[in-house]
Design a protein around this motif. Structure first.
Motif, PDB file in Angstrom:
ATOM      1  N   PRO A 225       0.829  -1.209   0.000  1.00 55.30           N
ATOM      2  CA  PRO A 225       0.000   0.000   0.000  1.00 55.30           C
ATOM      3  C   PRO A 225       0.864   1.259   0.000  1.00 55.30           C
ATOM      4  N   MET A 226       0.358   2.308  -0.656  1.00 57.88           N
ATOM      5  CA  MET A 226       1.094   3.574  -0.724  1.00 57.88           C
ATOM      6  C   MET A 226       1.136   4.230   0.640  1.00 57.88           C
TER       7      MET A 226
ATOM      8  N   CYS B 155       8.454   9.470  -0.193  1.00 59.75           N
ATOM      9  CA  CYS B 155       8.515   9.277  -1.646  1.00 59.75           C
ATOM     10  C   CYS B 155       9.770   9.891  -2.265  1.00 59.75           C
ATOM     11  N   ARG B 156      10.299  10.920  -1.655  1.00 57.87           N
ATOM     12  CA  ARG B 156      11.485  11.589  -2.212  1.00 57.87           C
ATOM     13  C   ARG B 156      12.667  10.639  -2.332  1.00 57.87           C
ATOM     14  N   TYR B 157      12.728   9.661  -1.455  1.00 59.94           N
ATOM     15  CA  TYR B 157      13.869   8.748  -1.426  1.00 59.94           C
ATOM     16  C   TYR B 157      13.525   7.338  -1.929  1.00 59.94           C
ATOM     17  N   CYS B 158      12.336   7.176  -2.448  1.00 59.73           N
ATOM     18  CA  CYS B 158      11.863   5.849  -2.857  1.00 59.73           C
ATOM     19  C   CYS B 158      12.501   5.422  -4.176  1.00 59.73           C
ATOM     20  N   GLU B 159      12.853   4.155  -4.260  1.00 57.71           N
ATOM     21  CA  GLU B 159      13.456   3.605  -5.471  1.00 57.71           C
ATOM     22  C   GLU B 159      12.399   3.042  -6.424  1.00 57.71           C
ATOM     23  N   PHE B 160      11.132   3.122  -6.055  1.00 49.04           N
ATOM     24  CA  PHE B 160      10.081   2.494  -6.848  1.00 49.04           C
ATOM     25  C   PHE B 160       9.052   3.491  -7.366  1.00 49.04           C
TER      26      PHE B 160
ATOM     27  N   GLU C  35       8.663   4.932 -10.199  1.00 51.31           N
ATOM     28  CA  GLU C  35       8.144   4.616 -11.529  1.00 51.31           C
ATOM     29  C   GLU C  35       7.036   3.566 -11.469  1.00 51.31           C
ATOM     30  N   LEU C  36       7.128   2.652 -10.534  1.00 45.63           N
ATOM     31  CA  LEU C  36       6.136   1.589 -10.441  1.00 45.63           C
ATOM     32  C   LEU C  36       4.807   2.068  -9.855  1.00 45.63           C
ATOM     33  N   CYS C  37       4.870   3.010  -8.916  1.00 44.39           N
ATOM     34  CA  CYS C  37       3.638   3.426  -8.268  1.00 44.39           C
ATOM     35  C   CYS C  37       2.960   4.582  -8.998  1.00 44.39           C
ATOM     36  N   GLY C  38       3.687   5.314  -9.817  1.00 41.99           N
ATOM     37  CA  GLY C  38       3.089   6.390 -10.590  1.00 41.99           C
ATOM     38  C   GLY C  38       3.049   7.736  -9.907  1.00 41.99           C
ATOM     39  N   ARG C  39       3.624   7.859  -8.732  1.00 44.31           N
ATOM     40  CA  ARG C  39       3.626   9.150  -8.038  1.00 44.31           C
ATOM     41  C   ARG C  39       4.694  10.054  -8.601  1.00 44.31           C
TER      42      ARG C  39
END
Length: 109
Positions: free
Chosen positions: A90-91, A98-103, A105-109
């Protein structure tokens, strides 16, 4: 190989040994395994590993177990369709994360 030795390198050698046994009929005691690390601290470094039936059995069990686990992530095994990610991941509500997330592109944010 380049870089430093790690346990995954040994596992990879045992997978190669499984191949040799299954496709060429080579017995484990006739399989000689080596990793050559080109950029070690001391220059090139050779790491030898012995091969036994027990090691090959354990390697095969690991492969079967990993495949079974990967299969649980599929919605449709026959067509190799994964389960929707949002059901398992879950998001977050914390957008700073989110600023440091490696994913992203997958979640669309």
């Amino acid at each position: 190989k380049t870089g430093k030795p790690n346990p995954a390198d040994e596992e990879q050698l045992f997978v190669y040994a499984l191949f040799a046994r299954k496709f060429w009929g080579v017995e484990p005691d006739q399989i000689h395994l080596f990793n050559l690390y080109l950029h070690g601290e001391k220059g090139a470094e050779v790491v030898a590993r012995s091969c036994t039936e027990e090691i090959l059995t354990r390697t095969e069990e690991t492969i079967r177990s990993d495949l079974a686990l990967m299969t649980t992530m599929l919605e449709n095994v026959e067509d190799n369709i994964p389960r929707p990610m949002d059901s398992d991941f879950p998001m977050t509500e914390n957008l700073q994360t989110c600023r440091y997330c490696e994913f992203k592109e997958l979640c669309g944010r």
